[in-house]
Design a protein around this motif. Structure first.
Motif, PDB file in Angstrom:
ATOM      1  N   ALA A 113     -38.775  29.711 -28.555  1.00 29.07           N
ATOM      2  CA  ALA A 113     -37.621  30.013 -29.319  1.00 29.07           C
ATOM      3  C   ALA A 113     -37.655  31.387 -29.755  1.00 29.07           C
ATOM      4  N   LYS A 114     -39.095  31.884 -30.212  1.00 31.18           N
ATOM      5  CA  LYS A 114     -39.143  32.997 -30.899  1.00 31.18           C
ATOM      6  C   LYS A 114     -39.687  33.942 -29.950  1.00 31.18           C
TER       7      LYS A 114
ATOM      8  N   GLN B  83     -36.135  34.294 -21.637  1.00 27.64           N
ATOM      9  CA  GLN B  83     -34.724  33.701 -21.330  1.00 27.64           C
ATOM     10  C   GLN B  83     -34.951  32.326 -20.716  1.00 27.64           C
TER      11      GLN B  83
ATOM     12  N   ARG C  56     -29.408  24.331 -27.195  1.00 27.58           N
ATOM     13  CA  ARG C  56     -28.526  25.522 -27.637  1.00 27.58           C
ATOM     14  C   ARG C  56     -29.196  26.140 -29.007  1.00 27.58           C
TER      15      ARG C  56
ATOM     16  N   ASN D 218     -32.146  26.205 -29.767  1.00 23.05           N
ATOM     17  CA  ASN D 218     -33.308  26.941 -29.454  1.00 23.05           C
ATOM     18  C   ASN D 218     -33.096  28.109 -28.466  1.00 23.05           C
ATOM     19  N   GLY D 219     -31.730  28.542 -28.520  1.00 22.10           N
ATOM     20  CA  GLY D 219     -31.686  29.587 -27.722  1.00 22.10           C
ATOM     21  C   GLY D 219     -31.270  29.687 -26.371  1.00 22.10           C
TER      22      GLY D 219
END
Length: 248
Positions: free
Chosen positions: A112-113, A117, A137, A139-140
């Motif tokens: 996530a960091k 993509q 979501r 976690n991006g």
């Protein structure tokens, strides 16, 4: 069912795609004798907790359901080969079906960091059986929720949706678990996008450590044993031979 375990050493060391062996027998009990393999759904280094999702399908999982807060459980892990994302990879597609989605969720959480993509597909019979959408979501990840009831979960429908949305900037790696038909879909997508595939293979296991050789599966060289899902997997690199999915 969701099960939260306080296991700081596992929470700190577990890698995406690894699994646990959970013993459903309590201390002093002889049965159920064999532990159950479970994917790690999430980890929390701060609390030292790990989370497992599972379906109740037999006496072992029924017994797991009976554990209460503060009880001890014998757990072995983290086990197995994890998913791998090379440094140059920028785009990843995750495709999971049912409880198999739990093998993929930590890929999003652990990355996530990173400037990565992640697109995630969670598939099930109907909306009540979908797993991981909100977690993805959080976690991006960009999420597609598809179901049999809506007719959006077929490989043909998914192929059309994903190629329409992602052809302009396709994933470099596709990771999947939970369905042979979705593996065929991944082969068709990988062929179109020149992407690599990693598959997490589900199997019944007696030990999870490579001792019993009960989870040997797949092709083997003459004189050699088939790969062990627990030790050589559960994550395997997958080479498409000839995608069978009929796509436009």
């Amino acid at each position: 069912m969701a099960l939260t375990l306080h296991a700081p050493a596992i929470a700190e060391s577990a890698q995406p795609g690894q699994f646990l062996m959970l013993t459903a027998a309590r201390k002093g009990e002889a049965t159920p004798a064999l532990p159950r393999p479970m994917a790690i759904y999430s980890t929390d280094d701060d609390s030292g907790n790990i989370e497992v999702f599972y379906g109740v399908v037999g006496s072992g999982t029924e017994r797991l359901k009976s554990f209460r807060v503060s009880e001890e459980m014998f757990v072995v892990g983290p086990l197995g080969r994890a998913f791998e994302i090379e440094e140059n990879v920028q785009r990843v597609l995750l495709i999971g079906r049912g409880i198999g989605t739990c093998s993929l969720t930590t890929v999003a959480q652990h990355n996530a960091k990173r400037n990565l993509q992640i697109t995630a597909v969670t598939s099930a019979r109907d909306s009540t059986a979908l797993i991981g959408a909100d977690f993805y979501r959080d976690n991006g990840a960009k999420v597609y929720e598809v179901t049999d009831v809506e007719g959006t979960s077929t490989p043909e429908a998914l192929f059309a949706t994903l190629t329409s949305d992602l052809d302009s900037n396709p994933p470099q790696v596709i990771m999947t678990c939970g369905s042979e038909r979705l593996t065929k879909l991944c082969e068709a997508l990988a062929s179109r996008w020149d992407a690599k595939i990693q598959v997490s293979v589900e199997a019944h296991m007696a030990c999870g450590l490579g001792y019993c050789h009960g989870c040997a599966s797949g092709a083997r060289s003459e004189g050699d044993e088939s790969p062990l899902i627990c030790n050589d997997g559960p994550v395997f690199s997958w080479t498409p031979v000839s995608p069978e999915l009929q796509v436009p």
